[in-house]
Scaffold this active site. Structure first.
Site, mmCIF file in Angstrom:
data_model
loop_
_atom_site.group_PDB
_atom_site.id
_atom_site.type_symbol
_atom_site.label_atom_id
_atom_site.label_comp_id
_atom_site.label_asym_id
_atom_site.label_seq_id
_atom_site.Cartn_x
_atom_site.Cartn_y
_atom_site.Cartn_z
ATOM 1 N N SER A 87 -9.940 -0.367 7.296
ATOM 2 C CA SER A 87 -9.281 -0.087 5.973
ATOM 3 C C SER A 87 -8.745 -1.287 5.428
ATOM 4 O O SER A 87 -8.331 -1.606 4.256
ATOM 5 C CB SER A 87 -8.103 0.799 5.768
ATOM 6 N N SER A 123 -9.694 1.905 3.339
ATOM 7 C CA SER A 123 -8.783 2.508 1.941
ATOM 8 C C SER A 123 -7.745 1.602 1.500
ATOM 9 O O SER A 123 -7.149 2.104 0.591
ATOM 10 C CB SER A 123 -7.994 3.597 3.124
ATOM 11 N N LYS A 175 0.874 -1.108 -0.113
ATOM 12 C CA LYS A 175 -0.027 -0.187 0.055
ATOM 13 C C LYS A 175 0.823 1.203 -0.053
ATOM 14 O O LYS A 175 1.795 1.344 0.691
ATOM 15 C CB LYS A 175 -0.864 -0.104 1.364
#
Length: 396
Positions: free
Chosen positions: A135, A111, A39
């Site tokens: 997330s 997210s 990420k």
């Protein structure tokens, strides 16, 4: 800023940065042969970090976790997109946002949107994500994969070298197509085996709040609970309060601190919703934030007491199947609710309180459940989850 575009088509906008060749892991490590995505909050030397925003972001050091995974043999293939600076749950960002891997026009969750999509599409063996309020678990549920949020501060899952959103609530963890892959990575990082656990006699507190999920999600959770009962588990119903009154002031105030330099600019570059949220955090008084931390401690005592009567909790991970991109509100049996509130009230308690949680697919596509254990009992929760690997709907 994302650059060096993927050599292969990326219609779902999964990849923020994909170098010409991966960072190769130690060929003699226990994770040799596995690939992973990162990420775009994790510091990786030589790779850009943009946090999927066009605003300037603070620099971070090298991620301890990425370095450890490379040393253990896994190879990093690139960085994935996320909901802008991790402040959201749909996957929207300054570069168009990630689309659901199998449902065009629908949200993948956030997210850690690109992380979930990268494993759902089979592009990597596992993905590194972060979870502040859901997330990892939300995109795992909506993309039909497994997501693990460890106990807050777990030494194997370091957040050092990760651009923070909220130091109080941030966690780092993996997503993968099955629990076995998550367990393999966890075992390598900890040096401790995680055997599959028998469900016979396990007390499972079922948290299925009335009116908070659609009828189809309720049916999926109830079917999952019935399978646990068939395996010998005991399933009393439990209740938890909505904890957004503690979570929101803590996270927004801390996020505003993280991005304080960008917020000093006349045009910071954030999307309007992100900017409004950060300005809201900036405007909170010290007294409001202190009161939120006090409420968090009250909730911690309440849930700790509950977990003395239950071995593990079972809850929905999402209130609906994946919505259309751009959805702001959802219709639930309890009434129309802002999407953010509908999502976070199910996942926030376990990140706010730092409890180990595993999001698992169910027999219904793109609807997941959460298994939640007592603080520090990560091996116990993963062991229980490992015996359920065959229950999820197979991905395309």
């Amino acid at each position: 800023m994302p650059s060096d575009p993927s050599p292969t088509p990326d219609p779902q906008r999964v990849w923020a940065y994909r170098p010409a060749s991966p960072l190769l892991g130690n060929p003699d490590g226990p994770l040799a042969g596995l690939t992973f995505s990162v990420k775009d909050l994790f510091g990786v030397p030589g790779w850009p970090l943009a946090a999927s925003t066009r605003a300037p972001v603070p620099e971070v050091a090298e991620s301890v976790l990425v370095r450890r995974l490379l040393d253990l043999g896994a190879s990093a293939v690139g960085k994935t997109h996320l909901h802008e600076v991790a402040l959201g749950i749909t996957g929207m960002n300054g570069f168009g946002g990630t689309e659901h891997p199998f449902m065009p026009g629908h949200a993948p969750g956030g997210s850690s949107s690109g992380a979930a999509a990268s494993v759902a599409l089979g592009q990597v063996n596992f993905a590194l994500g972060t979870d502040t309020g859901g997330s990892i678990r939300v995109p795992a549920a909506w993309c039909g994969v497994v997501g693990y949020k460890p106990t807050k501060g777990h030494p194997a899952w370091s957040t050092d070298g990760v651009l923070p959103l909220s130091p109080t609530c941030d966690h780092a963890g993996p997503l993968a197509r099955d629990v076995g892959a998550v367990v393999r990575v966890h075992e390598a990082l900890t040096g401790t085996a995680v055997p599959a656990r028998d469900w016979a006699g396990v007390r499972v507190g079922l948290w299925l709040p009335q009116g908070w999920v659609t009828n189809e999600v309720q049916a999926a959770v109830e079917a999952f609970a019935s399978e646990l009962e068939a395996r010998g588990a005991i399933l009393p119903s439990v209740n938890l309060p909505e904890m957004l009154d503690a979570y929101t002031p803590i996270v927004l105030s801390e996020a505003a601190q993280v991005h304080r330099e960008a917020l000093r600019l006349p045009e910071p570059g954030f999307l309007p919703f992100t900017l409004a949220s950060l300005r809201q955090g900036e405007a909170l008084s010290a007294e409001e934030v202190t009161a939120a931390h006090a409420r968090r401690e009250v909730y911690r005592a309440e849930v700790d007491a509950l977990l003395e009567t239950c071995d593990v909790l079972l809850a929905p991970a999402v209130p609906t199947p994946p919505p259309l991109l751009g959805t702001d509100e959802v219709d639930l049996p309890g009434g129309r609710v802002p999407l953010r509130r509908a999502m976070l009230r199910l996942t926030v308690p376990f990140s706010l309180l730092g409890l180990p949680s595993v999001a698992l697919p169910t027999g219904m596509p793109f609807v997941g459940v959460q298994l939640v254990g007592p603080r520090g009992e990560d091996g116990w929760v993963l062991g229980l989850a490992q015996s359920l690997d065959a229950l999820g709907e197979p991905l395309p």
